[in-house]
Design an enzyme around this catalytic site. Structure first.
Site, PDB file in Angstrom:
ATOM      1  N   TRP A 115       0.844  -1.190   0.000  1.00 21.28           N
ATOM      2  CA  TRP A 115       0.000   0.000   0.000  1.00 21.28           C
ATOM      3  C   TRP A 115       0.891   1.255   0.000  1.00 21.28           C
ATOM      4  O   TRP A 115       1.879   1.325   0.726  1.00 21.28           O
ATOM      5  CB  TRP A 115      -0.912  -0.001   1.243  1.00 21.28           C
ATOM      6  CG  TRP A 115      -1.666   1.282   1.346  1.00 21.28           C
ATOM      7  CD1 TRP A 115      -2.765   1.643   0.640  1.00 21.28           C
ATOM      8  CD2 TRP A 115      -1.337   2.397   2.183  1.00 21.28           C
ATOM      9  NE1 TRP A 115      -3.142   2.923   0.976  1.00 21.28           N
ATOM     10  CE2 TRP A 115      -2.275   3.407   1.918  1.00 21.28           C
ATOM     11  CE3 TRP A 115      -0.323   2.647   3.119  1.00 21.28           C
ATOM     12  CZ2 TRP A 115      -2.258   4.647   2.558  1.00 21.28           C
ATOM     13  CZ3 TRP A 115      -0.298   3.877   3.760  1.00 21.28           C
ATOM     14  CH2 TRP A 115      -1.269   4.859   3.477  1.00 21.28           C
ATOM     15  N   ASP A 129     -14.002   1.900  -5.680  1.00 22.20           N
ATOM     16  CA  ASP A 129     -12.906   1.507  -4.781  1.00 22.20           C
ATOM     17  C   ASP A 129     -13.071   0.059  -4.315  1.00 22.20           C
ATOM     18  O   ASP A 129     -14.144  -0.543  -4.465  1.00 22.20           O
ATOM     19  CB  ASP A 129     -12.919   2.459  -3.574  1.00 22.20           C
ATOM     20  CG  ASP A 129     -11.533   2.708  -3.004  1.00 22.20           C
ATOM     21  OD1 ASP A 129     -10.649   1.869  -3.206  1.00 22.20           O
ATOM     22  OD2 ASP A 129     -11.356   3.750  -2.353  1.00 22.20           O
ATOM     23  N   ASP A 180      -2.341   5.544  -3.207  1.00 28.16           N
ATOM     24  CA  ASP A 180      -2.755   6.548  -2.224  1.00 28.16           C
ATOM     25  C   ASP A 180      -1.592   7.462  -1.872  1.00 28.16           C
ATOM     26  O   ASP A 180      -1.762   8.413  -1.107  1.00 28.16           O
ATOM     27  CB  ASP A 180      -3.274   5.863  -0.953  1.00 28.16           C
ATOM     28  CG  ASP A 180      -4.731   5.462  -1.091  1.00 28.16           C
ATOM     29  OD1 ASP A 180      -5.356   5.836  -2.101  1.00 28.16           O
ATOM     30  OD2 ASP A 180      -5.235   4.766  -0.192  1.00 28.16           O
TER      31      ASP A 180
HETATM   32  C1  GLA Z   1      -9.066   4.323  -0.406  1.00 25.63           C
HETATM   33  C2  GLA Z   1      -8.721   5.099  -1.655  1.00 25.63           C
HETATM   34  C3  GLA Z   1      -8.627   6.572  -1.336  1.00 25.63           C
HETATM   35  C4  GLA Z   1      -9.922   7.064  -0.733  1.00 25.63           C
HETATM   36  C5  GLA Z   1     -10.273   6.220   0.477  1.00 25.63           C
HETATM   37  C6  GLA Z   1     -11.661   6.558   0.989  1.00 25.63           C
HETATM   38  O1  GLA Z   1      -8.019   4.340   0.503  1.00 25.63           O
HETATM   39  O2  GLA Z   1      -7.554   4.615  -2.213  1.00 25.63           O
HETATM   40  O3  GLA Z   1      -8.310   7.311  -2.490  1.00 25.63           O
HETATM   41  O4  GLA Z   1     -10.928   6.992  -1.696  1.00 25.63           O
HETATM   42  O5  GLA Z   1     -10.257   4.833   0.186  1.00 25.63           O
HETATM   43  O6  GLA Z   1     -12.000   5.791   2.094  1.00 25.63           O
END
Ligand code: GLA
Length: 754
Positions: free
Chosen positions: A192, A471, A541
């Site tokens: 991640w 997502d 992220d």
């Molecule tokens: C994941 C996504 C983020 C965001 C969060 C929301 O981590 O990768 O971009 O959308 O969820 O909870």
């Protein structure tokens, strides 16, 4: 492009003028692999290509050591391409050539994403039918060669024509026996927030490879592998790549045997797979793409980019310029009101953004990540007039509206879970593992897919929604479906993926104008399977621009820039705490689908002006950024020094380039990561230009530049000079103290004349 069959030599030659693939029917009816590489002339015999006859593979053919789709248990002791178990428990099939068909075009694959043709003359297909006479199992190997792309699309169909049940225990999409092992294996691995790390190491005897057993392709491994000759660089030398159009558990490996033959395989991970084939039943593997390049890794990447951009992505967004968006996630997280969102949307619109995306937190009673997944109706506390009211107000501001969803999930604290606890994946009588306080729905069950389609359609029909971020924020544990009998639990993971594809197909089919962007905690399901439905994805992220240099570089080995969501975020960066200039962050995000992920109402007047100019510049050149031919010029990864750059630059600089489809403009981004006292000057050789054309070179002054670099490089310059000598950079000792860390420059090249 052609596929020819030489009946006397019993040999198939698939060739598109650049790339040849040759296989042969052996004496005993099994299929031998002869060649995969640069185009060869059509000949009935290739004496130099015939494998050296080693002992050891007795039941196949004594003179052959390289097989096309090898079985197990019959003398070839390497890892097989497939394993089937018959009713009596034996597992040694003997599939032999039965027939073949050659035709123009490419067939579709029901239920699975795959590459396609729009006209029959774009590609030719070979179907090679094998039969295991003892059981009645038919195996059909599909090969499509494309005229325009140096690659093969392959998949395999199993048909039980016998009168007893057969269980598939392994069914690779592609297996390829290469005659030598002088290759480096490149894989994309990570975690991640640090996805797409490039691993690059010489092959050695034994197994090497990657796999996923998480239910999705995963941030840890991406479903692809590349072999490059040790001497190959970004722009020169031979490279082969295999990419699986699949979003679930996969394996991609290479086995080097005692004769230095390298067997490459890619397909569904057999460790978590089995499939019951009743009499008459059919099973299709996902499709795998085998790409080849004689022009180094950039050449290989461009094969994948063009194929995935033009003949995997579908719908109106395939060719459309992607909107510059503002996403509220890092700007507000869960903490927003309708008023706040409208302020952000108005401010985004003023800056030039075209789409406002409302991320997590708009539904049920979701104020943090503990509740409401599954309850896809508006959070009335935050959105008094619902999604429809908000979407109308946002669009009335003159900016489009997009929404985040996570359809495959359910929180234990949700109406959906209270109504249907059995819909969440679990093993009866055993504890369930929570991740991010949530469970995964059993997407293999049609009634769950049907429910999700219905509730999501209600939302999508209720409001002017132009974009969806889909997502998927956890992996699958306790893999088990209460809808399947115990002996068929091996089907669970693949059925999950088929269910996800079904929902994607239904939603994209019902709402073709909506742009879908995929996401899975960042890049945990950024794969070609999902790209078949959602033409862009959220890569990571991690929005730190320095980290993004690594992540986007790794992803670019396989995936086109048009597929990469890339956002400018606030500083200190939320993942690394790093401070980088706004211009540097923007120039990294330009090489992808530009977005901003912050609270734009917090920009100072100066920042607002800068962002307006960034967005205007990007819009003026976005076709080149999103759809141009992309070149990695200088790697930010120290480990890649052998590939492209003298040692002192490695890890300190990165450089990317994209050349427009018509060749009329090119853009070069140069990123200095860490400053160096008295840095040696260097030349950055460009790529993809015309030798005999002149280019007007300018710098993008709004992004910042050094006067020396401007004076030396700007003006009318020859394509040959730019590629053979290169841009001259860091030519003064004053450069480092003046510009410091995280300094970036964009050079714009305009081709002169016609
Ligand atoms: C994941 C996504 C983020 C965001 C969060 C929301 O981590 O990768 O971009 O959308 O969820 O909870």
């Amino acid at each position: 492009m052609s596929i020819s069959f030489d009946a006397a030599a019993k040999q198939f030659h698939l060739c598109n003028g650049n790339f040849s693939y040759i296989i042969r029917i052996l004496e005993n009816g099994s299929i031998g692999q002869v060649y995969a590489g640069a185009a060869l002339r059509k000949n009935s015999a290739y004496p130099l290509l015939d494998p050296i006859p080693f002992p050891g593979f007795s039941n196949n053919d004594k003179t052959f050591t390289r097989f096309e789709y090898p079985a197990n248990g019959n003398g070839d002791f390497r890892r097989p391409a497939f394993v089937v178990r018959f009713t009596e428990g034996a597992a040694v099939p003997e599939p032999c050539y039965k027939s073949h068909r050659i035709y123009a075009g490419k067939p579709g694959q029901p239920g699975l994403p795959s590459t396609y043709t729009e006209k029959d003359d774009e590609a030719a297909t070979l179907e090679l039918e094998l039969l295991d006479a003892a059981s009645g199992l038919r195996i059909i190997l599909f090969y499509t060669i494309f005229a325009q792309y140096n690659c093969l699309a392959r998949h395999v169909r199993f048909v039980n024509d016998g009168n007893k049940k057969i269980t598939l225990e392994n069914a690779m999409s592609l297996s390829l026996d290469l005659p030598d092992s002088r290759w480096n294996l490149i894989t994309l691995t990570g975690a991640w927030a640090r996805e797409f790390d490039i691993g690059d190491a010489p092959l050695r005897t034994g197994f090497q490879g990657i796999q996923s057993s998480r239910g999705i392709s995963g941030a840890q491994t991406n479903p692809a592998l590349i072999l490059r000759r040790p001497s190959a660089t970004e722009n020169e030398g031979e490279a082969l790549g295999a990419s699986l159009i699949y979003s679930g558990n996969f394996i991609a490996d290479v086995e080097v045997d005692q004769w230095d033959i390298a067997r490459l395989r890619i397909g569904i991970n057999p460790e978590t797979f089995s499939w019951e084939l009743a009499e008459g039943a059919v099973f299709d593997t996902p499709e795998a793409v085998l790409a080849w390049s004689g022009n180094g890794l950039n050449g290989l990447s461009q094969v994948f980019h063009e194929l995935f951009r033009n003949r995997l992505a579908r719908g109106p967004w395939r060719e459309a310029e992607r909107p510059v968006l503002l996403n509220n996630w890092e700007g507000t997280y869960f903490n927003f009101t309708e008023k706040k969102i409208l302020e952000m949307a108005a401010s985004a619109r003023n800056l030039g953004a075209e789409l406002f995306v409302l991320d997590d937190g708009w539904f049920g009673k979701r104020d943090d990540d503990h509740s409401s997944l599954g309850d896809w109706f508006p959070h009335k506390g935050k959105l008094p007039e619902g999604v429809a009211g908000l979407a109308q107000k946002v669009t009335a501001l003159g900016i489009k509206f997009g929404l985040w969803i996570e359809p495959e999930m359910v929180n234990p604290d949700s109406d959906l879970f209270r109504a249907h606890p059995d819909w969440a994946i679990h093993i009866p009588q055993r504890p369930r593992t929570e991740q991010r306080n949530q469970y995964v729905l059993d997407m293999g069950r049609p009634e769950i897919v049907e429910h999700l389609f219905k509730v999501l359609s209600v939302i999508l029909e209720s409001a002017p929604i132009s974009y969806i971020k889909w997502d998927m924020n956890r992996y699958i544990t306790e893999p088990y479906s209460v809808a399947l009998p115990p002996p068929r639990q091996g089907e669970f993971f693949h059925r999950y993926v088929l269910g996800v594809y079904d929902l994607y197909a239904r939603l994209t089919g019902a709402f073709p104008e909506i742009l879908f962007e995929s996401c899975a905690s960042g890049g945990a399901r950024f794969d070609p399977g999902i790209l078949g439905f959602a033409p862009q994805g959220w890569l990571s992220d991690d929005t730190d621009a320095v980290e993004r240099l690594h992540i986007q570089e790794g992803a670019s080995l396989i995936y086109p820039l048009s597929s990469m969501g890339a956002h400018v975020s606030a500083i200190p960066n939320h993942q690394t705490g790093r401070l980088t200039p706004l211009a540097f962050r923007a120039m990294v995000s330009f090489f992808g689908c530009l977005g901003y992920e912050l609270d734009p109402t917090k920009f100072s007047a100066k920042e607002q002006e800068a962002v307006k100019k960034q967005i205007a510049f990007y819009k003026a050149h976005r076709r080149t950024f999103q759809y141009g031919n992309f070149y990695r010029l200088l790697s930010p990864l120290p480990g890649r020094s052998v590939i492209n750059g003298p040692y002192p630059l490695n890890g300190r600089f990165a450089a990317w380039m994209t050349v427009s489809e018509d060749g009329k403009e090119a853009i070069v981004g140069v990123y200095k990561i860490l400053s160096n006292p008295n840095q040696r000057p260097f030349r950055l050789k460009l790529a993809g230009l015309k030798n005999d054309a002149d280019y007007q070179v300018t710098v993008w002054e709004e992004g910042g530049y050094s006067a020396e670099d401007k004076n030396l490089n700007c003006g009318n310059r020859g394509g040959d000079e730019l590629m053979q000598a290169g841009l001259l950079l860091e030519c003064t000792v004053h450069h480092s103290p003046k510009n410091g860390d995280f300094f970036s420059e964009l050079f714009l090249l305009r081709k002169q004349g016609a």
